[in-house]
Structure formats: C-alpha cells, structure tokens
Design an enzyme around this catalytic site. Structure first.
Site, PDB file in Angstrom:
ATOM      1  N   LYS A  83      36.920  -6.333  23.672  1.00  0.00           N
ATOM      2  CA  LYS A  83      36.372  -5.207  22.913  1.00  0.00           C
ATOM      3  C   LYS A  83      35.565  -5.741  21.731  1.00  0.00           C
ATOM      4  CE  LYS A  83      38.302  -0.712  21.659  1.00  0.00           C
ATOM      5  NZ  LYS A  83      39.506  -0.083  21.114  1.00  0.00           N
TER       6      LYS A  83
HETATM    7  C1  E4P Z   1      39.164   3.363  20.950  1.00  0.00           C
HETATM    8  O1  E4P Z   1      39.219   2.449  21.739  1.00  0.00           O
HETATM    9  C2  E4P Z   1      39.833   3.399  19.651  1.00  0.00           C
HETATM   10  O2  E4P Z   1      40.967   2.584  19.712  1.00  0.00           O
HETATM   11  C3  E4P Z   1      40.328   4.782  19.265  1.00  0.00           C
HETATM   12  O3  E4P Z   1      40.045   5.738  20.250  1.00  0.00           O
HETATM   13  C4  E4P Z   1      40.037   5.172  17.879  1.00  0.00           C
HETATM   14  O4  E4P Z   1      40.572   6.451  17.627  1.00  0.00           O
HETATM   15  P1  E4P Z   1      40.723   7.042  16.157  1.00  0.00           P
HETATM   16  O5  E4P Z   1      39.385   7.476  15.679  1.00  0.00           O
HETATM   17  O6  E4P Z   1      41.656   8.216  16.326  1.00  0.00           O
HETATM   18  O7  E4P Z   1      41.301   5.947  15.301  1.00  0.00           O
END
Ligand code: E4P
Length: 215
Positions: A83
């Site tokens: 990622k």
């Molecule tokens: C995506 O991969 C992220 O980990 C996640 O969806 C972020 O979500 P949030 O905005 O609720 O922290």
C-alpha cells in the site's frame, strides 16, 4: 463486489472469515497502532490466516524507500499487496513494483486524476476515501462514479477499492455502481446482516413454536 475488512484486529478478521464473506484485508499505520502490538507479529499472523490479498502500508516517502519497503513486506506472504500513499514518488515506486509482479494498492486517493495516474503507473488497486471526503462536505461517492467511468472508458485493469467506508449506505452505493471491492470496518460489516424486521420475525417464530411444542 469483493469484501475486504478494514482492520488489523485478529479477532475481527477471524470472525469475518468464519462468516465466509471475506475476500481480503486492508490495514494502515493508524489501524496497526490501535492494536498496540508489534507490526511484525501482527502482519505475519494476518497474512497466514487470510487466504486473500492483505494490504500492508509503507511509511517511507521516497521512491527508493517505497520500493525497498514494499519488497521487504512481501516476506509475510505472496498475498501481500503493497500500500502506497498517492504521491509523485509513489507513481515511480508503483511502476517498479508492478514490473516485478508485486501488486500495489494506491491509497489516500481523493480525486479522479489521482486515480487515473495510479492506473497508468500500473497499480492493482486504487483506494478512494469516501468518508473523509464526506467529512469535508464533498460527496465521496461521486468520486467513485467518476473513477469507474474513467477506468471503464479506457479499459484499465486497476480495481476500484472503495475505502473510508463509514456506514452501510456507502457499501450499498458502491455495489450499485459496480465497484470491484469495498473495504469495510468490522462494525459496519456487522450492520449489513441486521434488520429490525428480521429480529421481530425471529421473535415471533420462536414464540409461536413454543406455543405448539409446550402446549
Ligand atoms: C483504507 O484502506 C483505509 O485503511 C481506510 O479505509 C481509512 O478509513 P478512515 O477514513 O475511516 O480512517
């Protein structure tokens, strides 16, 4: 639509796996920090129990650091998806990693042009954050519609992974739009199964059953 769980919590991951609905996992540094355990130990365990793709995020910000970290993260398993946060440096890293057959999930996407760049660089997944856009009074799901239109138009293979999902409506709209994946917090996934009429129906059926069996 594939369901990933947006969590680094082993119990949540195991429970969702036991339901037979889980296709993969996404983590991020904040989710990992919330667990209060060593990332090394958690990553190894998650990658072992989950058969599908597991996104693990790099923290280096240069192309070189991202490539090195990304390659190192693959030690946890062939199911590791690297990622990377959406930057110009991560575009180069995406190209390098993709060339070596390592899938990249480009995260922190907030615009359709960022998504177009990620696809051109060879990302396997794009993660547009719908909840965080809603938080600043934009319409997060509009971004999903635009990305799907662009990717369909130019036949990109990059999968649209709807992230920052905060409620079941986000996931429903993602499915109606034809998104490839939704990454969902455990509590929201649990909500999908619930309906007050289901609970009321179960209560009535059990009460009626008792009447005939205890008569
Ligand atoms: C995506 O991969 C992220 O980990 C996640 O969806 C972020 O979500 P949030 O905005 O609720 O922290």
């Amino acid at each position: 639509m594939k369901f990933f769980i947006d969590s680094a919590n082993i119990d949540e991951i195991k429970t969702a796996l036991s339901w037979g609905v889980l296709d993969g996992v996404t983590t991020n540094p904040s989710l990992v920090a919330k667990e209060g355990k060593k990332p090394d130990q958690m990553y190894a365990q998650i990658c072992e129990i989950v058969p599908g793709p597991v996104s693990l995020e790099v923290v280096g910000l240069s192309t070189k650091e991202m490539v090195e970290e990304g390659k190192a993260l693959r030690k946890y398993g062939d199911n590791v998806v690297v990622k990377l946060p959406m930057t110009t440096a991560s575009l180069g890293a995406t190209k390098e990693l993709a060339k070596d057959g390592i899938p990249v999930n480009m995260t922190l996407c907030f615009s359709p042009l960022q998504a177009l760049l990620a696809a051109k660089a060879g990302a396997a997944y794009i993660s547009p954050f719908v909840g965080r856009l809603d938080d600043i009074s934009a319409v997060g799901m509009d971004l999903i519609a635009q990305i799907i239109q662009i990717y369909d138009q130019y036949e990109f293979d990059t999968e649209v992974l709807v992230a920052s999902i905060r409620n079941p409506i986000h996931a429903l709209e993602a499915a109606l739009m034809g998104a490839d994946v939704a990454t969902i917090p455990f509590k929201v996934m649990e909500q999908f199964a619930k309906h007050p009429l289901t609970d009321k129906g179960i209560e009535t059926f059990l009460a009626d059953w008792k009447k005939v069996t205890h008569a």
